[in-house]
Design an enzyme around this catalytic site. Sequence first.
Site, mmCIF file in Angstrom:
data_model
loop_
_atom_site.group_PDB
_atom_site.id
_atom_site.type_symbol
_atom_site.label_atom_id
_atom_site.label_comp_id
_atom_site.label_asym_id
_atom_site.label_seq_id
_atom_site.Cartn_x
_atom_site.Cartn_y
_atom_site.Cartn_z
ATOM 1 N N LYS A 244 -64.244 68.110 3.238
ATOM 2 C CA LYS A 244 -62.900 68.070 3.821
ATOM 3 C C LYS A 244 -62.368 69.480 4.112
ATOM 4 O O LYS A 244 -62.953 70.469 3.691
ATOM 5 C CB LYS A 244 -61.965 67.288 2.896
ATOM 6 C CG LYS A 244 -62.458 65.852 2.608
ATOM 7 C CD LYS A 244 -62.455 64.945 3.839
ATOM 8 C CE LYS A 244 -63.378 63.749 3.726
ATOM 9 N NZ LYS A 244 -63.057 62.748 2.749
HETATM 10 C C1 LIG Z 1 -63.361 61.241 2.337
HETATM 11 C C2 LIG Z 1 -62.452 60.113 2.631
HETATM 12 C C3 LIG Z 1 -61.909 59.291 1.648
HETATM 13 C C4 LIG Z 1 -62.334 59.391 0.221
HETATM 14 O O1 LIG Z 1 -62.179 60.650 -0.288
HETATM 15 P P1 LIG Z 1 -62.831 61.006 -1.714
HETATM 16 O O2 LIG Z 1 -62.081 62.213 -2.135
HETATM 17 O O3 LIG Z 1 -64.285 61.289 -1.430
HETATM 18 O O4 LIG Z 1 -62.640 59.848 -2.602
HETATM 19 C C5 LIG Z 1 -60.992 58.345 1.998
HETATM 20 N N1 LIG Z 1 -60.621 58.174 3.279
HETATM 21 C C6 LIG Z 1 -61.134 58.919 4.267
HETATM 22 C C7 LIG Z 1 -60.670 58.693 5.664
HETATM 23 C C8 LIG Z 1 -62.088 59.904 3.982
HETATM 24 O O5 LIG Z 1 -62.634 60.615 4.964
#
Ligand SMILES: *Cc1c(COP(=O)(O)O)cnc(C)c1O
Length: 375
Positions: free
Chosen positions: A184
């Site tokens: 992210k």
């Molecule tokens: C990455 C992601 C999640 C989950 O995030 P985590 O921190 O890995 O649990 C949820 N929604 C979206 C749209 C994502 O890209």
Amino acid sequence: MSQERLPFTRPNIDEATIEGVAEVLRSGWLASGPMVKAFERKLSEFVGGRPVRAVTSATEALEIALLAAGVGPGDEVITSPMSFCATANVILRIGARPVFVDVNLDTRNLSLDETAFAITDRTRAILPVHFAGLPVNLDQLYGLATRHDLRVIEDAAHAIGSSFQGRRIGSCGDLVCFSFHPNKNLTSGEGGAIVVSSEDELRYVERARFHGMERDGPGEMDVYFPGMKANMSDICARIGLGQLERLDEFNARRRELASRYFKHWEHDAPLRLPARGDQGHSWHMFAPLLPLEDAELTRAEFIRRMDEFGIGVGVHYPAIHRFSAYQALGWRAGMYPNAERIGRETVTLPLFPAMRDADVDRVVGAVNHVLGVIA
Ligand SMILES: *Cc1c(COP(=O)(O)O)cnc(C)c1O
């Protein structure tokens, strides 16, 4: 042709952060402590002073946020079939029912016009995704939610640092959840955060993330419900602190790189480019659609050919309702045609802050070549 391999994304952790983590490791305090508090304070500043609490992931953040909003068994939650599976999984996990509404082919965001028609007596909440960092229209979203007395849980996993018409995601609205997974825009190794709307919710989140427990003075504590174990560690929080300092710089660079892709493909793009948005877009990823109908090529073949050029290509995402767990509950192919088409045709091209301009040029050259464009 021995060029360095280019992944579709890569975290950017600076030496000061690495040294900071080493200090945490030496400090003897690894669980939730001063670093988590400091990270939460900085995150709260970042979203205009609203209360924020850190957890282990956005998945946990979303699940806790749904519960904090009072969503439970039998309730319907309107969401997007074009997202990471966690977005809908958490709704099922708490015994509620996801109600999918199709997305726009280019923004990948939930169609809010269609959302209005999906609201029933049982609808309790809307859970939209700011896909790739492009915010949904917050005016339309909250207008709808207010008219129908619905809670909103924003899946802002892609959208830290994004803004809608000058309003930063998380600085306004209802419950907002961020992800700090390594892919992210801001990472804490793994992690997530929840922005809450009230003191009651803040208290609920603090309990929910740690066994339902609250400490009431030295040696005293109580457990109010069987909570989760989703508190962030100081190690992760220290990484997050180092990242947050540089987030604006990272996102600015992401915007530049995205602009460079658009400039290359201003005329005769060999693939369908994503919606461009404006300066509020934080470009978590750059994901066009392949012209699979015209090109005599499968996506797997495209990915393989790009790999031969040393370029990593991702797929974000297969449509959620096509997974076995969802088929078993009655969802079928054909229900959300845009999400399904995106699921079939999407590819995520490299985009991360440490990329050079020349890396974009290299990706464009390879894509043009693989798709048979004569430069
Ligand atoms: C990455 C992601 C999640 C989950 O995030 P985590 O921190 O890995 O649990 C949820 N929604 C979206 C749209 C994502 O890209």
